[in-house]
Design a protein around this motif. Sequence first.
Motif, short mmCIF file in Angstrom:
data_model
loop_
_atom_site.label_atom_id
_atom_site.label_comp_id
_atom_site.label_asym_id
_atom_site.label_seq_id
_atom_site.Cartn_x
_atom_site.Cartn_y
_atom_site.Cartn_z
N GLU A 103 -15.36 7.04 5.65
CA GLU A 103 -15.78 5.75 6.13
C GLU A 103 -15.15 4.55 5.39
O GLU A 103 -14.63 3.45 6.01
CB GLU A 103 -17.29 5.80 6.51
N GLY A 104 -15.65 4.58 4.18
CA GLY A 104 -14.86 3.57 3.33
C GLY A 104 -13.64 3.26 3.41
O GLY A 104 -13.17 2.23 3.31
N LEU A 105 -12.64 4.48 3.32
CA LEU A 105 -11.30 4.28 3.32
C LEU A 105 -10.82 3.60 4.81
O LEU A 105 -10.14 2.67 4.67
CB LEU A 105 -10.69 5.57 3.32
N ILE A 106 -11.46 4.17 5.77
CA ILE A 106 -11.12 3.48 7.09
C ILE A 106 -11.50 2.00 7.01
O ILE A 106 -10.80 1.33 7.59
CB ILE A 106 -11.71 4.22 8.21
N ILE A 107 -12.80 1.77 6.75
CA ILE A 107 -13.12 0.21 6.76
C ILE A 107 -12.43 -0.52 5.75
O ILE A 107 -11.96 -1.66 6.14
CB ILE A 107 -14.83 0.14 6.36
N GLY A 108 -11.86 -0.15 4.57
CA GLY A 108 -10.90 -0.78 3.77
C GLY A 108 -9.78 -1.21 4.35
O GLY A 108 -9.20 -2.47 4.26
N GLU A 109 -9.19 0.01 5.11
CA GLU A 109 -7.77 -0.29 5.49
C GLU A 109 -7.73 -1.23 6.75
O GLU A 109 -6.69 -1.92 7.20
CB GLU A 109 -7.42 1.21 6.04
N VAL A 110 -8.66 -1.03 7.50
CA VAL A 110 -8.99 -2.06 8.68
C VAL A 110 -8.89 -3.29 8.16
O VAL A 110 -8.51 -4.29 8.81
CB VAL A 110 -10.16 -1.56 9.74
N ASN A 111 -9.97 -3.54 7.26
CA ASN A 111 -10.15 -4.90 6.77
C ASN A 111 -8.91 -5.69 6.07
O ASN A 111 -8.55 -6.76 6.46
CB ASN A 111 -11.29 -5.14 5.57
N ASP A 112 -8.19 -4.66 5.44
CA ASP A 112 -6.73 -5.35 4.88
C ASP A 112 -5.83 -5.58 6.16
O ASP A 112 -4.96 -6.39 6.14
CB ASP A 112 -6.14 -4.04 4.09
N PHE A 113 -5.73 -4.57 7.07
CA PHE A 113 -5.01 -5.03 8.35
C PHE A 113 -5.38 -6.26 8.85
O PHE A 113 -4.37 -7.16 9.23
CB PHE A 113 -5.17 -3.85 9.17
N ASP A 114 -6.56 -6.43 9.01
CA ASP A 114 -7.09 -7.74 9.62
C ASP A 114 -6.53 -8.91 8.70
O ASP A 114 -6.26 -10.13 9.30
CB ASP A 114 -8.69 -7.77 9.92
#
Length: 150
Positions: A103-114
């Motif tokens: 979950e932390g990896l996905i949230i981190g990558e989504v935030n980086d994308f945004d």
Amino acid sequence: MAMSTKFDGDAIRASAGNIGKIMDDMSAFEALKPQWPNAGKFKLAVWLERVVDDRRNGIVAHAEHLKIAFAEIEEKLNAIANDFENADGENAEKIKNSLAELEGLIIGEVNDFDTDTENEQHNHTTDPGAANDAHDGDGYNDNMNDEVTT
């Protein structure tokens, strides 16, 4: 009554591969990215540009978010399949940690994308009369309730 658990590493890897491929074809979303309205330099036109741009970027972002999530899920399922094949106390803990980390990896990558999208997208007429991010010409974090000043 004792329960037994069956494990099929190959089936988990096959499922992981299928999940990873779901968003392989991003051509429709890539084609959508450069499309932006040029409605004119009056209040209604600038407002319309912002709304269209916001919706377009939202669609593209959702697709990118899914791609990120599915790629991470694929990677973790493969790691879990490998850990299960050598399951002992240590690997059981690694499996538990892999799931917790996902979950932390996905949230981190989504935030980086945004963040990258916010920095790179400039797809509609900037509203120079406004002094905040909601009118910076990218349509990504705009507050659609803010008045257009142009």
